[in-house]
Design an enzyme around this catalytic site. Structure first.
Site, short mmCIF file in Angstrom:
data_model
loop_
_atom_site.label_atom_id
_atom_site.label_comp_id
_atom_site.label_asym_id
_atom_site.label_seq_id
_atom_site.Cartn_x
_atom_site.Cartn_y
_atom_site.Cartn_z
N LYS A 233 40.81 4.30 88.24
CA LYS A 233 40.82 3.69 86.91
C LYS A 233 42.24 3.38 86.45
O LYS A 233 42.53 2.28 85.97
CB LYS A 233 40.14 4.62 85.90
CG LYS A 233 40.35 4.20 84.43
CD LYS A 233 39.81 5.25 83.48
CE LYS A 233 40.04 4.86 82.03
NZ LYS A 233 41.43 5.02 81.59
N ASN A 234 43.14 4.36 86.56
CA ASN A 234 44.49 4.17 86.04
C ASN A 234 45.27 3.10 86.82
O ASN A 234 46.17 2.48 86.27
CB ASN A 234 45.24 5.50 86.06
CG ASN A 234 44.70 6.49 85.04
OD1 ASN A 234 44.00 6.09 84.09
ND2 ASN A 234 44.98 7.76 85.20
N ARG B 21 43.16 1.18 75.37
CA ARG B 21 44.60 1.30 75.44
C ARG B 21 45.18 0.40 76.54
O ARG B 21 46.32 -0.05 76.48
CB ARG B 21 45.00 2.76 75.69
CG ARG B 21 46.50 3.00 75.62
CD ARG B 21 46.85 4.46 75.65
NE ARG B 21 48.29 4.63 75.69
CZ ARG B 21 49.09 4.58 74.65
NH1 ARG B 21 48.58 4.35 73.46
NH2 ARG B 21 50.39 4.75 74.78
N ASP C 73 41.57 7.19 74.36
CA ASP C 73 41.26 8.58 74.02
C ASP C 73 42.06 9.06 72.82
O ASP C 73 43.23 8.70 72.64
CB ASP C 73 41.60 9.50 75.21
CG ASP C 73 40.63 9.33 76.35
OD1 ASP C 73 39.48 8.96 76.09
OD2 ASP C 73 41.03 9.54 77.51
N ASP D 193 45.51 14.57 83.63
CA ASP D 193 44.10 14.16 83.57
C ASP D 193 43.16 15.16 84.23
O ASP D 193 41.94 15.07 84.06
CB ASP D 193 43.92 12.78 84.21
CG ASP D 193 44.39 11.66 83.31
OD1 ASP D 193 44.60 11.92 82.11
OD2 ASP D 193 44.55 10.52 83.79
N MET E 68 51.74 17.53 77.72
CA MET E 68 51.94 16.15 77.28
C MET E 68 51.17 15.78 76.01
O MET E 68 51.65 15.01 75.20
CB MET E 68 51.57 15.19 78.41
CG MET E 68 52.48 15.30 79.62
SD MET E 68 52.18 13.99 80.81
CE MET E 68 53.28 14.49 82.14
#
Length: 434
Positions: free
Chosen positions: A22-23, A97, A121, A319, A341
């Site tokens: 996905k990223n 995003r 998110d 993640d 983070m």
């Protein structure tokens, strides 16, 4: 709003193949705007966020040929730049995003870009300062429109420069990198992110005609070129989904084989799950997790409680901290999870405590898990998915629990995991989409 009704306590068995990353997808698909030639992308994850980005590109004028659910051909030879300043773009772009990844390519090729208020998110502060400062150093100017809540960028021609990013942001690095490939002269990006997603983007851009060196390091050097051409790109397997399957197998006492896992791109992910006591066999490019009735968390050599925390690559990805935390619930021993983070990512632990987990939320960034070692089972409850990764962690908890759980707001899970209910049901799970 949809929900998952999950009947827990079932052991799973079989083979599952991870989706495309996905990223990686969000930046790779955005990069098609850098050329007017055809770009073919394979192994695209069929998930909400990615599909929304593809729809956004279509509305901008990109020709999209969806050859199958995971393969797309793109051609950005007739872009409607005015669409970016429209209300329709702001509304759709603010839903994910990933829409901010369009700014770098648009600024590079058309000297104009817009960033709507980012969606995604709700896991804490996620600024766009790294993107803005990087664009400014390349020669762009920006204006914040208070009426539209939109950042508007313009340039008369980007120029290469040296810059040190204020943080090794993956999306920030990708956005600045895509802007720099068509800038005049040499750009050096220091403190750059070096995740496999960035490495993949660099390799793709180089095949398109870019000149990027320093790939996989934190110093990227870009020699600007006048134009880029088409290419074919295959996405990596999703490392976050792979980690989720490892944790799922341990929590549910299941035997699962993860096919085509792209092991050489996983970094320290298998090692971190190994420290939870999870056994794994690596067979070619497959990961086999045998059935384990018990797994024991390692301690430090001095006997101290194991701490797992997130760090920029090659450190452990943030993640997967939600997955590590939920997996530790049924382990023997204790674990401190330190989420550095994002300050809101551990708040979902209240649902796990309601299920019977022994977790102490120390502060917004740290949680201590005292493993149950199978002495007690989690119990099914009704809960709501707050974000993609926490949603998957709650699903794993529900699958391991006694009784029936109801997980609401599963659109969050769908944003990151394709057809997860169908794929896990094929292994013997009982998940009903309501």
């Amino acid at each position: 709003m949809s929900s998952f009704e999950v009947i827990g306590g079932k052991r799973l068995h079989g083979t599952i193949e991870p989706q495309g990353a996905k990223n990686e997808a969000l930046q790779i698909i955005s990069a098609v705007l850098l050329t007017s030639e055809e770009v073919l992308i394979k192994n695209i994850p069929n998930i909400l966020d990615v599909n929304l980005l593809i729809e956004l590109l279509q509305e901008m004028g990109v020709k999209v040929n969806r050859m199958d659910a995971h393969t797309c051909q793109f051609k950005a030879d007739d872009i409607n730049i005015d669409y970016l300043s429209s209300k329709a773009f702001r509304e759709k772009g603010s839903k994910l995003r990933g829409s901010l990844m369009l700014a770098g390519p648009m600024l590079a090729r058309f000297n104009k870009a817009f960033i709507p208020k980012p969606g995604g998110d709700k896991i804490g502060r996620r600024g766009v300062d790294t993107h803005i400062i990087g664009f400014q150093k390349l020669g762009a100017e920006f204006f914040y429109n208070k009426e539209t809540f939109c950042l508007e960028f313009t340039a008369t021609g980007l120029k290469g420069t040296y810059m040190m990013l204020d943080e090794p942001s993956v999306t920030g690095t990708a956005n600045v990198l895509m802007a720099a490939v068509l800038a005049k002269g040499k750009t050096e990006i220091y403190n750059a992110a070096c995740e496999p997603y960035i490495q993949q983007l660099c390799k793709m851009l180089n095949r398109m005609g870019a000149k990027i060196s320093g790939i996989s390091s934190n110093l990227l050097t870009v020699e600007g070129v006048e134009k880029l051409g088409g290419t074919t790109h295959v996405m990596l397997p999703d490392m976050i989904e792979i980690g989720s399957f490892i944790g799922l197998a341990a929590m549910t006492q299941s035997e699962i084989t993860i096919k085509n896992a792209g092991i050489k791109h996983l970094g320290i992910i298998p090692e971190k799950f190994g420290k939870l006591g999870i056994k794994m066999d690596f067979i070619g490019d497959d990961i086999h997790i045998p059935q384990q009735d018990h797994y024991e968390i390692n301690t430090f050599m001095d006997g101290g409680i194991l701490t797992i925390y997130d760090n920029p690559w090659p450190g452990f990805t943030p993640d997967l901290l939600s997955i590590v935390l939920v997996t530790a619930i049924q382990a023997k021993g204790s674990l401190l999870v330190h989420q550095k983070m994002f300050e809101s990512r551990l708040f979902f632990t209240d649902k796990l405590i309601d299920m019977g987990a022994q977790i102490i939320l120390c502060d917004p960034h740290r949680a201590t898990v005292i493993g149950l070692d199978r002495k007690y089972k989690l119990r099914g409850i009704t809960m709501t998915s707050p974000d993609i990764r926490a949603g998957q962690a709650l699903l794993i908890a529900a699958l391991s629990a006694e009784g029936t759980s109801l997980i609401q707001n599963i659109e969050q899970i769908d944003r990151g995991y394709q057809n997860i209910d169908e794929r896990l049901n094929a292994l013997g799970a009982s998940i009903k989409r309501i």
